[in-house]
Design an enzyme around this catalytic site. Sequence first.
Site, PDB file in Angstrom:
ATOM      1  N   ASP A  88      26.649  16.053  56.885  1.00 41.57           N
ATOM      2  CA  ASP A  88      27.744  16.031  55.910  1.00 41.57           C
ATOM      3  C   ASP A  88      29.052  15.595  56.564  1.00 41.57           C
ATOM      4  O   ASP A  88      29.271  15.830  57.751  1.00 41.57           O
ATOM      5  CB  ASP A  88      27.887  17.437  55.281  1.00 41.57           C
ATOM      6  CG  ASP A  88      28.663  17.401  53.978  1.00 41.57           C
ATOM      7  OD1 ASP A  88      28.839  16.302  53.416  1.00 41.57           O
ATOM      8  OD2 ASP A  88      29.085  18.476  53.516  1.00 41.57           O
ATOM      9  N   TRP A 131      35.277  11.447  56.891  1.00 45.81           N
ATOM     10  CA  TRP A 131      35.469  10.652  58.119  1.00 45.81           C
ATOM     11  C   TRP A 131      36.099   9.301  57.761  1.00 45.81           C
ATOM     12  O   TRP A 131      37.024   8.848  58.418  1.00 45.81           O
ATOM     13  CB  TRP A 131      34.115  10.457  58.797  1.00 45.81           C
ATOM     14  CG  TRP A 131      34.135   9.823  60.154  1.00 45.81           C
ATOM     15  CD1 TRP A 131      34.196  10.464  61.352  1.00 45.81           C
ATOM     16  CD2 TRP A 131      34.056   8.414  60.459  1.00 45.81           C
ATOM     17  NE1 TRP A 131      34.162   9.549  62.390  1.00 45.81           N
ATOM     18  CE2 TRP A 131      34.082   8.285  61.864  1.00 45.81           C
ATOM     19  CE3 TRP A 131      33.977   7.262  59.674  1.00 45.81           C
ATOM     20  CZ2 TRP A 131      34.023   7.052  62.514  1.00 45.81           C
ATOM     21  CZ3 TRP A 131      33.930   6.031  60.316  1.00 45.81           C
ATOM     22  CH2 TRP A 131      33.954   5.939  61.714  1.00 45.81           C
ATOM     23  N   HIS A 148      29.416   6.273  55.741  1.00 47.93           N
ATOM     24  CA  HIS A 148      27.945   6.312  55.717  1.00 47.93           C
ATOM     25  C   HIS A 148      27.390   5.383  56.797  1.00 47.93           C
ATOM     26  O   HIS A 148      26.454   5.734  57.508  1.00 47.93           O
ATOM     27  CB  HIS A 148      27.409   5.910  54.343  1.00 47.93           C
ATOM     28  CG  HIS A 148      27.828   6.843  53.239  1.00 47.93           C
ATOM     29  ND1 HIS A 148      27.745   8.210  53.367  1.00 47.93           N
ATOM     30  CD2 HIS A 148      28.337   6.609  51.998  1.00 47.93           C
ATOM     31  CE1 HIS A 148      28.185   8.774  52.246  1.00 47.93           C
ATOM     32  NE2 HIS A 148      28.552   7.823  51.405  1.00 47.93           N
ATOM     33  N   SER A 202      20.542  13.771  48.310  1.00 48.07           N
ATOM     34  CA  SER A 202      20.040  14.870  47.470  1.00 48.07           C
ATOM     35  C   SER A 202      19.845  14.415  46.028  1.00 48.07           C
ATOM     36  O   SER A 202      20.394  13.378  45.609  1.00 48.07           O
ATOM     37  CB  SER A 202      21.037  16.036  47.496  1.00 48.07           C
ATOM     38  OG  SER A 202      22.206  15.699  46.768  1.00 48.07           O
ATOM     39  N   GLU A 221      21.209  15.719  43.609  1.00 49.99           N
ATOM     40  CA  GLU A 221      22.550  15.753  43.022  1.00 49.99           C
ATOM     41  C   GLU A 221      23.386  14.532  43.415  1.00 49.99           C
ATOM     42  O   GLU A 221      24.316  14.146  42.706  1.00 49.99           O
ATOM     43  CB  GLU A 221      23.289  17.026  43.454  1.00 49.99           C
ATOM     44  CG  GLU A 221      22.771  18.311  42.826  1.00 49.99           C
ATOM     45  CD  GLU A 221      21.459  18.822  43.430  1.00 49.99           C
ATOM     46  OE1 GLU A 221      21.114  18.392  44.551  1.00 49.99           O
ATOM     47  OE2 GLU A 221      20.774  19.632  42.775  1.00 49.99           O
ATOM     48  N   ARG A 279      26.794  10.565  42.059  1.00 56.51           N
ATOM     49  CA  ARG A 279      27.980   9.916  42.661  1.00 56.51           C
ATOM     50  C   ARG A 279      28.238   8.570  41.965  1.00 56.51           C
ATOM     51  O   ARG A 279      27.350   8.048  41.283  1.00 56.51           O
ATOM     52  CB  ARG A 279      27.742   9.713  44.153  1.00 56.51           C
ATOM     53  CG  ARG A 279      27.728  11.033  44.890  1.00 56.51           C
ATOM     54  CD  ARG A 279      27.797  10.848  46.380  1.00 56.51           C
ATOM     55  NE  ARG A 279      27.835  12.156  47.008  1.00 56.51           N
ATOM     56  CZ  ARG A 279      28.103  12.360  48.289  1.00 56.51           C
ATOM     57  NH1 ARG A 279      28.350  11.339  49.082  1.00 56.51           N
ATOM     58  NH2 ARG A 279      28.120  13.577  48.779  1.00 56.51           N
ATOM     59  N   LEU A 317       7.874  13.164  68.154  1.00 54.32           N
ATOM     60  CA  LEU A 317       8.636  13.799  67.067  1.00 54.32           C
ATOM     61  C   LEU A 317       8.229  13.261  65.689  1.00 54.32           C
ATOM     62  O   LEU A 317       7.984  12.066  65.541  1.00 54.32           O
ATOM     63  CB  LEU A 317      10.126  13.512  67.299  1.00 54.32           C
ATOM     64  CG  LEU A 317      11.097  13.909  66.189  1.00 54.32           C
ATOM     65  CD1 LEU A 317      11.346  15.408  66.225  1.00 54.32           C
ATOM     66  CD2 LEU A 317      12.428  13.166  66.337  1.00 54.32           C
ATOM     67  N   ARG A 326      24.464  22.477  59.761  1.00 55.26           N
ATOM     68  CA  ARG A 326      25.254  21.709  58.798  1.00 55.26           C
ATOM     69  C   ARG A 326      26.550  21.280  59.460  1.00 55.26           C
ATOM     70  O   ARG A 326      27.232  22.095  60.082  1.00 55.26           O
ATOM     71  CB  ARG A 326      25.568  22.505  57.533  1.00 55.26           C
ATOM     72  CG  ARG A 326      26.332  21.637  56.515  1.00 55.26           C
ATOM     73  CD  ARG A 326      26.501  22.225  55.162  1.00 55.26           C
ATOM     74  NE  ARG A 326      27.049  21.221  54.244  1.00 55.26           N
ATOM     75  CZ  ARG A 326      26.794  21.137  52.951  1.00 55.26           C
ATOM     76  NH1 ARG A 326      25.999  22.006  52.405  1.00 55.26           N
ATOM     77  NH2 ARG A 326      27.333  20.195  52.188  1.00 55.26           N
ATOM     78  N   SER A 357      23.522  23.701  49.685  1.00 56.78           N
ATOM     79  CA  SER A 357      23.415  22.531  48.800  1.00 56.78           C
ATOM     80  C   SER A 357      21.970  22.160  48.426  1.00 56.78           C
ATOM     81  O   SER A 357      21.578  20.993  48.530  1.00 56.78           O
ATOM     82  CB  SER A 357      24.139  21.326  49.415  1.00 56.78           C
ATOM     83  OG  SER A 357      25.465  21.626  49.709  1.00 56.78           O
TER      84      SER A 357
HETATM   85  C1  IPE Z   1      24.454  17.610  50.858  1.00 57.17           C
HETATM   86  O1  IPE Z   1      25.725  17.087  51.014  1.00 57.17           O
HETATM   87  C2  IPE Z   1      23.474  16.495  50.691  1.00 57.17           C
HETATM   88  C3  IPE Z   1      23.270  15.657  51.872  1.00 57.17           C
HETATM   89  C4  IPE Z   1      23.772  15.871  53.066  1.00 57.17           C
HETATM   90  C5  IPE Z   1      22.427  14.533  51.681  1.00 57.17           C
HETATM   91  P1  IPE Z   1      26.740  16.968  49.795  1.00 57.17           P
HETATM   92  O2  IPE Z   1      28.010  16.470  50.344  1.00 57.17           O
HETATM   93  O3  IPE Z   1      26.131  16.181  48.699  1.00 57.17           O
HETATM   94  O4  IPE Z   1      26.848  18.482  49.337  1.00 57.17           O
HETATM   95  P2  IPE Z   1      27.912  19.225  48.430  1.00 57.17           P
HETATM   96  O5  IPE Z   1      27.836  18.612  47.072  1.00 57.17           O
HETATM   97  O6  IPE Z   1      29.247  19.035  49.038  1.00 57.17           O
HETATM   98  O7  IPE Z   1      27.486  20.642  48.443  1.00 57.17           O
HETATM   99  C1  IPE Z   2      27.083  13.140  53.632  1.00 57.03           C
HETATM  100  O1  IPE Z   2      28.422  12.814  53.636  1.00 57.03           O
HETATM  101  C2  IPE Z   2      26.217  11.991  53.193  1.00 57.03           C
HETATM  102  C3  IPE Z   2      25.607  12.161  51.879  1.00 57.03           C
HETATM  103  C4  IPE Z   2      25.684  13.218  51.138  1.00 57.03           C
HETATM  104  C5  IPE Z   2      24.859  11.028  51.360  1.00 57.03           C
HETATM  105  P1  IPE Z   2      29.305  12.906  52.325  1.00 57.03           P
HETATM  106  O2  IPE Z   2      29.265  11.590  51.634  1.00 57.03           O
HETATM  107  O3  IPE Z   2      28.909  14.059  51.502  1.00 57.03           O
HETATM  108  O4  IPE Z   2      30.739  13.146  52.942  1.00 57.03           O
HETATM  109  P2  IPE Z   2      31.892  14.100  52.392  1.00 57.03           P
HETATM  110  O5  IPE Z   2      31.305  15.458  52.229  1.00 57.03           O
HETATM  111  O6  IPE Z   2      32.355  13.529  51.093  1.00 57.03           O
HETATM  112  O7  IPE Z   2      32.932  14.054  53.458  1.00 57.03           O
HETATM  113 MG    MG Z   3      29.493  15.992  51.488  1.00 58.07          MG
END
Ligand code: IPE
Ligand code: IPE
Ligand code: MG
Length: 249
Positions: free
Chosen positions: A21, A26, A38, A66, A68, A72, A132, A189, A197
């Site tokens: 995450d 970043w 990403h 995820s 969810e 996005r 692995l 995490r 999450s």
């Molecule tokens: C969790 O991160 C899912 C992944 C790392 C793929 P999110 O950034 O989507 O989680 P929430 O919504 O902040 O909890």
């Molecule tokens: C994790 O980083 C990657 C995915 C969930 C795909 P985020 O995109 O959630 O980054 P933040 O949480 O918005 O910083």
């Molecule tokens: Mg995130």
Amino acid sequence: MSVKDLLIPDRLPRHVAVIMDGNGRWAKQRGTARVFGHKNGVKAVREVTEAAAELGIEFLTLYAFSTENWNRPKNEVDALMSLLVSTIASEAKTLMKNNVQLKTIGCRESLPLKVQEKLTSCMEKTAGNTGLTLVLALSYSSRWEITKGVQKIAEDVKKGLLNVSDIDGQVFSRYLETCNMPDPELLIRTSGEFRISNFLLWQIAYSELYFSSILWPDFRKEHFYEALIDFQKRERRFGKTSDQLILKK
Ligand code: IPE
Ligand code: IPE
Ligand code: MG
């Protein structure tokens, strides 16, 4: 002496799971688009995969997308899917070099066809690797997985393949995406968020949790070693008392 030297080789977890995450933050810190975060997260994936493979860890599960995350903005989802395609293609060599086998958990059918094709070809290519197992959680969420598992159990009961009275924790685990994998002993995490999450809710029942403030694109081997060292300092009691554990030794 490096951080790695502080690790106790015979007390490493068999399975480490990571919620990667912080990519968006970043990128934001640098005044760039989230997608840039990403893209820079790929290096961290490579580092952690290599570190786990070198240490002889058996399973590394990375939460990459995820259920969810489909909510996005479309341009971010599209960019993540294209990044998956290019990364799987470019990283296949590194996986072979490190004797890593690729697997996935999640609703693979919901991914774009191009992603499915690349995944299938990379999984076939790496199927014979014995080091692995890298498990990518894609279009994954724990409630989706558990619900699907319950449906499959109900079907097997209806077909007479399973008795209701035989359903226990072990049987249930076999109906999950992670069947044949040990539960993760350690869940990491990044990015300073303290939540799960919807990740591996059943499997992390007794996992040690480690939260790092590092944003995923900055996560390096050393950070992974630090998490493992922290893990090795924990006393895992599984409901027993500390004295009982000492007696067993
Ligand atoms: C969790 O991160 C899912 C992944 C790392 C793929 P999110 O950034 O989507 O989680 P929430 O919504 O902040 O909890
Ligand atoms: C994790 O980083 C990657 C995915 C969930 C795909 P985020 O995109 O959630 O980054 P933040 O949480 O918005 O910083
Ligand atoms: Mg995130």
